[in-house]
Design an enzyme around this catalytic site. Structure first.
Site, PDB file in Angstrom:
ATOM      1  N   ARG A   1       4.036   6.546  12.168  1.00 22.95           N
ATOM      2  CA  ARG A   1       3.935   7.953  11.791  1.00 22.95           C
ATOM      3  C   ARG A   1       3.270   8.721  12.920  1.00 22.95           C
ATOM      4  O   ARG A   1       2.707   8.124  13.844  1.00 22.95           O
ATOM      5  CB  ARG A   1       3.193   8.150  10.461  1.00 22.95           C
ATOM      6  CG  ARG A   1       1.740   7.886  10.502  1.00 22.95           C
ATOM      7  CD  ARG A   1       1.093   8.161   9.131  1.00 22.95           C
ATOM      8  NE  ARG A   1      -0.330   7.851   9.219  1.00 22.95           N
ATOM      9  CZ  ARG A   1      -1.157   7.844   8.193  1.00 22.95           C
ATOM     10  NH1 ARG A   1      -0.746   8.147   6.982  1.00 22.95           N
ATOM     11  NH2 ARG A   1      -2.426   7.551   8.360  1.00 22.95           N
TER      12      ARG A   1
ATOM     13  N   ARG B   1       0.820  -1.207   0.000  1.00 22.50           N
ATOM     14  CA  ARG B   1       0.000   0.000   0.000  1.00 22.50           C
ATOM     15  C   ARG B   1       0.858   1.263   0.000  1.00 22.50           C
ATOM     16  O   ARG B   1       0.472   2.279  -0.545  1.00 22.50           O
ATOM     17  CB  ARG B   1      -0.895  -0.008   1.250  1.00 22.50           C
ATOM     18  CG  ARG B   1      -1.992   1.025   1.223  1.00 22.50           C
ATOM     19  CD  ARG B   1      -2.757   0.980   2.501  1.00 22.50           C
ATOM     20  NE  ARG B   1      -2.008   1.499   3.621  1.00 22.50           N
ATOM     21  CZ  ARG B   1      -1.875   2.780   3.935  1.00 22.50           C
ATOM     22  NH1 ARG B   1      -2.442   3.695   3.207  1.00 22.50           N
ATOM     23  NH2 ARG B   1      -1.167   3.151   4.978  1.00 22.50           N
TER      24      ARG B   1
ATOM     25  N   ARG C   1       9.853   4.867  -3.337  1.00 25.62           N
ATOM     26  CA  ARG C   1      10.462   5.793  -4.301  1.00 25.62           C
ATOM     27  C   ARG C   1      11.967   5.648  -4.276  1.00 25.62           C
ATOM     28  O   ARG C   1      12.555   5.338  -3.243  1.00 25.62           O
ATOM     29  CB  ARG C   1      10.139   7.245  -3.930  1.00 25.62           C
ATOM     30  CG  ARG C   1       8.681   7.525  -3.914  1.00 25.62           C
ATOM     31  CD  ARG C   1       8.360   8.844  -4.585  1.00 25.62           C
ATOM     32  NE  ARG C   1       6.922   9.016  -4.568  1.00 25.62           N
ATOM     33  CZ  ARG C   1       6.261   9.526  -3.534  1.00 25.62           C
ATOM     34  NH1 ARG C   1       6.915   9.968  -2.497  1.00 25.62           N
ATOM     35  NH2 ARG C   1       4.959   9.614  -3.576  1.00 25.62           N
TER      36      ARG C   1
ATOM     37  N   ASP D   1      -8.314   5.408  -0.469  1.00 24.60           N
ATOM     38  CA  ASP D   1      -8.263   6.774   0.038  1.00 24.60           C
ATOM     39  C   ASP D   1      -9.657   7.386  -0.104  1.00 24.60           C
ATOM     40  O   ASP D   1     -10.538   6.817  -0.766  1.00 24.60           O
ATOM     41  CB  ASP D   1      -7.223   7.588  -0.734  1.00 24.60           C
ATOM     42  CG  ASP D   1      -5.811   7.278  -0.239  1.00 24.60           C
ATOM     43  OD1 ASP D   1      -5.647   7.167   0.989  1.00 24.60           O
ATOM     44  OD2 ASP D   1      -4.910   7.147  -1.075  1.00 24.60           O
TER      45      ASP D   1
ATOM     46  N   GLU E   1       1.052   6.711  15.746  1.00 16.84           N
ATOM     47  CA  GLU E   1       0.341   5.528  15.258  1.00 16.84           C
ATOM     48  C   GLU E   1       1.207   4.277  15.407  1.00 16.84           C
ATOM     49  O   GLU E   1       2.262   4.165  14.787  1.00 16.84           O
ATOM     50  CB  GLU E   1      -0.044   5.708  13.784  1.00 16.84           C
ATOM     51  CG  GLU E   1      -0.969   6.893  13.575  1.00 16.84           C
ATOM     52  CD  GLU E   1      -1.517   6.989  12.157  1.00 16.84           C
ATOM     53  OE1 GLU E   1      -1.263   6.073  11.337  1.00 16.84           O
ATOM     54  OE2 GLU E   1      -2.190   7.988  11.865  1.00 16.84           O
TER      55      GLU E   1
ATOM     56  N   TYR F   1      -8.092  -1.389   0.560  1.00 20.21           N
ATOM     57  CA  TYR F   1      -7.741  -0.072   1.083  1.00 20.21           C
ATOM     58  C   TYR F   1      -8.135   0.978   0.060  1.00 20.21           C
ATOM     59  O   TYR F   1      -7.805   0.840  -1.124  1.00 20.21           O
ATOM     60  CB  TYR F   1      -6.235   0.067   1.394  1.00 20.21           C
ATOM     61  CG  TYR F   1      -5.980   1.468   1.900  1.00 20.21           C
ATOM     62  CD1 TYR F   1      -6.199   1.787   3.230  1.00 20.21           C
ATOM     63  CD2 TYR F   1      -5.642   2.490   1.019  1.00 20.21           C
ATOM     64  CE1 TYR F   1      -6.076   3.084   3.677  1.00 20.21           C
ATOM     65  CE2 TYR F   1      -5.514   3.787   1.460  1.00 20.21           C
ATOM     66  CZ  TYR F   1      -5.730   4.077   2.790  1.00 20.21           C
ATOM     67  OH  TYR F   1      -5.628   5.371   3.229  1.00 20.21           O
TER      68      TYR F   1
ATOM     69  N   ARG G   1      -4.568  -5.342   9.569  1.00 20.68           N
ATOM     70  CA  ARG G   1      -3.742  -4.672  10.570  1.00 20.68           C
ATOM     71  C   ARG G   1      -4.566  -3.544  11.185  1.00 20.68           C
ATOM     72  O   ARG G   1      -5.470  -2.999  10.544  1.00 20.68           O
ATOM     73  CB  ARG G   1      -2.445  -4.124   9.957  1.00 20.68           C
ATOM     74  CG  ARG G   1      -1.500  -5.261   9.606  1.00 20.68           C
ATOM     75  CD  ARG G   1      -0.129  -4.806   9.257  1.00 20.68           C
ATOM     76  NE  ARG G   1       0.654  -4.334  10.392  1.00 20.68           N
ATOM     77  CZ  ARG G   1       1.225  -5.120  11.298  1.00 20.68           C
ATOM     78  NH1 ARG G   1       1.073  -6.434  11.254  1.00 20.68           N
ATOM     79  NH2 ARG G   1       1.952  -4.604  12.269  1.00 20.68           N
TER      80      ARG G   1
HETATM   81  C1  FAD Z   1      -5.598   5.067   9.968  1.00 17.62           C
HETATM   82  C2  FAD Z   1      -6.166   5.504   8.619  1.00 17.62           C
HETATM   83  C3  FAD Z   1      -5.696   6.674   8.013  1.00 17.62           C
HETATM   84  C4  FAD Z   1      -6.216   7.095   6.790  1.00 17.62           C
HETATM   85  N1  FAD Z   1      -5.739   8.234   6.209  1.00 17.62           N
HETATM   86  C5  FAD Z   1      -6.235   8.662   5.035  1.00 17.62           C
HETATM   87  C6  FAD Z   1      -5.728   9.837   4.400  1.00 17.62           C
HETATM   88  O1  FAD Z   1      -4.815  10.483   4.889  1.00 17.62           O
HETATM   89  N2  FAD Z   1      -6.275  10.233   3.226  1.00 17.62           N
HETATM   90  C7  FAD Z   1      -7.299   9.534   2.645  1.00 17.62           C
HETATM   91  O2  FAD Z   1      -7.777   9.945   1.574  1.00 17.62           O
HETATM   92  N3  FAD Z   1      -7.809   8.406   3.222  1.00 17.62           N
HETATM   93  C8  FAD Z   1      -7.294   7.956   4.400  1.00 17.62           C
HETATM   94  N4  FAD Z   1      -7.773   6.806   4.977  1.00 17.62           N
HETATM   95  C9  FAD Z   1      -8.810   6.046   4.268  1.00 17.62           C
HETATM   96  C10 FAD Z   1     -10.234   6.516   4.543  1.00 17.62           C
HETATM   97  O3  FAD Z   1     -10.367   6.841   5.920  1.00 17.62           O
HETATM   98  C11 FAD Z   1     -11.176   5.362   4.188  1.00 17.62           C
HETATM   99  O4  FAD Z   1     -11.021   5.008   2.836  1.00 17.62           O
HETATM  100  C12 FAD Z   1     -12.643   5.700   4.373  1.00 17.62           C
HETATM  101  O5  FAD Z   1     -12.929   6.176   5.678  1.00 17.62           O
HETATM  102  C13 FAD Z   1     -13.432   4.437   4.131  1.00 17.62           C
HETATM  103  O6  FAD Z   1     -14.807   4.711   4.200  1.00 17.62           O
HETATM  104  P1  FAD Z   1     -15.793   3.484   4.370  1.00 17.62           P
HETATM  105  O7  FAD Z   1     -17.168   4.073   4.379  1.00 17.62           O
HETATM  106  O8  FAD Z   1     -15.465   2.419   3.377  1.00 17.62           O
HETATM  107  O9  FAD Z   1     -15.424   2.833   5.773  1.00 17.62           O
HETATM  108  P2  FAD Z   1     -15.569   3.422   7.246  1.00 17.62           P
HETATM  109  O10 FAD Z   1     -15.348   4.900   7.254  1.00 17.62           O
HETATM  110  O11 FAD Z   1     -14.724   2.536   8.092  1.00 17.62           O
HETATM  111  O12 FAD Z   1     -17.120   3.181   7.558  1.00 17.62           O
HETATM  112  C14 FAD Z   1     -17.632   1.887   7.813  1.00 17.62           C
HETATM  113  C15 FAD Z   1     -18.796   2.073   8.768  1.00 17.62           C
HETATM  114  O13 FAD Z   1     -19.464   0.824   8.961  1.00 17.62           O
HETATM  115  C16 FAD Z   1     -19.797   0.749  10.327  1.00 17.62           C
HETATM  116  N5  FAD Z   1     -19.957  -0.654  10.736  1.00 17.62           N
HETATM  117  C17 FAD Z   1     -19.068  -1.669  10.584  1.00 17.62           C
HETATM  118  N6  FAD Z   1     -19.571  -2.797  11.121  1.00 17.62           N
HETATM  119  C18 FAD Z   1     -20.797  -2.483  11.636  1.00 17.62           C
HETATM  120  C19 FAD Z   1     -21.808  -3.221  12.328  1.00 17.62           C
HETATM  121  N7  FAD Z   1     -21.661  -4.517  12.617  1.00 17.62           N
HETATM  122  N8  FAD Z   1     -22.939  -2.563  12.704  1.00 17.62           N
HETATM  123  C20 FAD Z   1     -23.108  -1.229  12.436  1.00 17.62           C
HETATM  124  N9  FAD Z   1     -22.186  -0.488  11.773  1.00 17.62           N
HETATM  125  C21 FAD Z   1     -21.052  -1.108  11.390  1.00 17.62           C
HETATM  126  C22 FAD Z   1     -18.619   1.373  11.059  1.00 17.62           C
HETATM  127  O14 FAD Z   1     -18.984   1.775  12.366  1.00 17.62           O
HETATM  128  C23 FAD Z   1     -18.320   2.561  10.149  1.00 17.62           C
HETATM  129  O15 FAD Z   1     -19.068   3.697  10.513  1.00 17.62           O
HETATM  130  C24 FAD Z   1      -7.251   6.343   6.177  1.00 17.62           C
HETATM  131  C25 FAD Z   1      -7.721   5.163   6.788  1.00 17.62           C
HETATM  132  C26 FAD Z   1      -7.170   4.746   7.977  1.00 17.62           C
HETATM  133  C27 FAD Z   1      -7.702   3.468   8.595  1.00 17.62           C
END
Ligand code: FAD
Length: 227
Positions: free
Chosen positions: A116, A1, A5, A206, A156, A204, A85
């Site tokens: 980080r 992921r 570089r 963004d 982190e 994964y 992870r």
């Molecule tokens: C540590 C970290 C740093 C990141 N940094 C960046 C960044 O700098 N720039 C960037 O562009 N992207 C970043 N990302 C990526 C970005 O945060 C994610 O791509 C995005 O939040 C994913 O959205 P999602 O809706 O798929 O998942 P999520 O935002 O995880 O939403 C999933 C939802 O489902 C809900 N859920 C799961 N299981 C259940 C259940 N059983 N019952 C009820 N609800 C449930 C959860 O509570 C959550 O609200 C980062 C991700 C992480 C983990």
């Protein structure tokens, strides 16, 4: 992921444009759900049958569902567990206006236990610093100001996730990919449920990827279920 570089470009992303919503993601989300037809229930587990919006009840009622939780959890880990992870965050506060001089500091050294550290204040260099000698606390405007002489950093610490942890990054070995392909077949056969987002598709993304994915999934998968 992580990008590798062989030059001295120290930027994390190589996108032409990078940015954040003007008022941050929280305000963006609040505005999106500000509609009387949208009801939000927090702290509710989809698999908890003591609450009405659970997996079994919605399936029996034929209600279309967008499921954004882990795909293996949805099927009660019937084929085995996908590996993730997770990250433990440690908050550190400094009595300084600016600790790093940038929002993200990466640590690749073997002797530093965190990968980080994020200094949130520096995501918004346009915000005015208040509380120093030039102005008082009363001048602080949320979303427009930052406080002088103090800053918050989150370190982190990365580790393997257990079922009880928040899954953050798919490990994605060949075995995981093969297992996910089998879960994806089960998901495709699940009537009236759309598996969305990073957890539902074991990927994964963004933010711009996941927003794009949600908009496309609405057109191709959700809208047909609403007809
Ligand atoms: C540590 C970290 C740093 C990141 N940094 C960046 C960044 O700098 N720039 C960037 O562009 N992207 C970043 N990302 C990526 C970005 O945060 C994610 O791509 C995005 O939040 C994913 O959205 P999602 O809706 O798929 O998942 P999520 O935002 O995880 O939403 C999933 C939802 O489902 C809900 N859920 C799961 N299981 C259940 C259940 N059983 N019952 C009820 N609800 C449930 C959860 O509570 C959550 O609200 C980062 C991700 C992480 C983990």
């Amino acid at each position: 992921r992580l990008p590798v570089r062989f030059n001295y470009n120290n930027r994390y992303f190589k996108d032409t444009w990078e940015g954040l919503p003007t008022d941050g993601y929280t305000a963006w989300m609040q505005r999106m759900i500000d509609d009387p037809r949208i009801h939000v229930s927090l702290g509710v587990d989809f698999f908890d049958e003591s609450q009405p919006f659970n997996k079994r009840a919605l399936a029996e009622a034929g209600v279309p569902v967008v499921y954004t939780g882990p795909v293996d959890r949805y099927f009660d880990y019937a084929l085995g567990e996908l590996k993730w992870r997770t990250v433990d965050f440690k908050e550190v506060r400094y009595e300084e206006s600016d600790h790093f001089g940038c929002p993200v500091m990466n640590y690749s050294d073997a002797d530093v236990p965190f990968t980080r550290a994020i200094e949130f204040k520096n995501f918004n260099p346009e915000r005015e610093e208040v509380g120093g000698e030039a102005s008082g606390e009363a001048d602080f405007v949320p979303g427009k100001s930052v406080k002088a002489g103090e800053t918050v950093v989150w370190q982190e610490y990365s580790r393997a996730a257990t079922r009880d942890d928040e899954p953050y990054y798919p490990v994605n070995t060949d075995a995981d990919k093969a297992l996910y392909a089998r879960y994806a077949e089960l998901a495709a056969a699940e009537p009236r449920t759309v598996f969305g987002g990073r957890l539902g598709t074991y990927s994964y993304y963004d933010m711009h990827n996941v927003i794009d994915m949600a908009l496309r999934a609405y057109e191709s998968q959700v809208a047909p279920l609403l007809k």
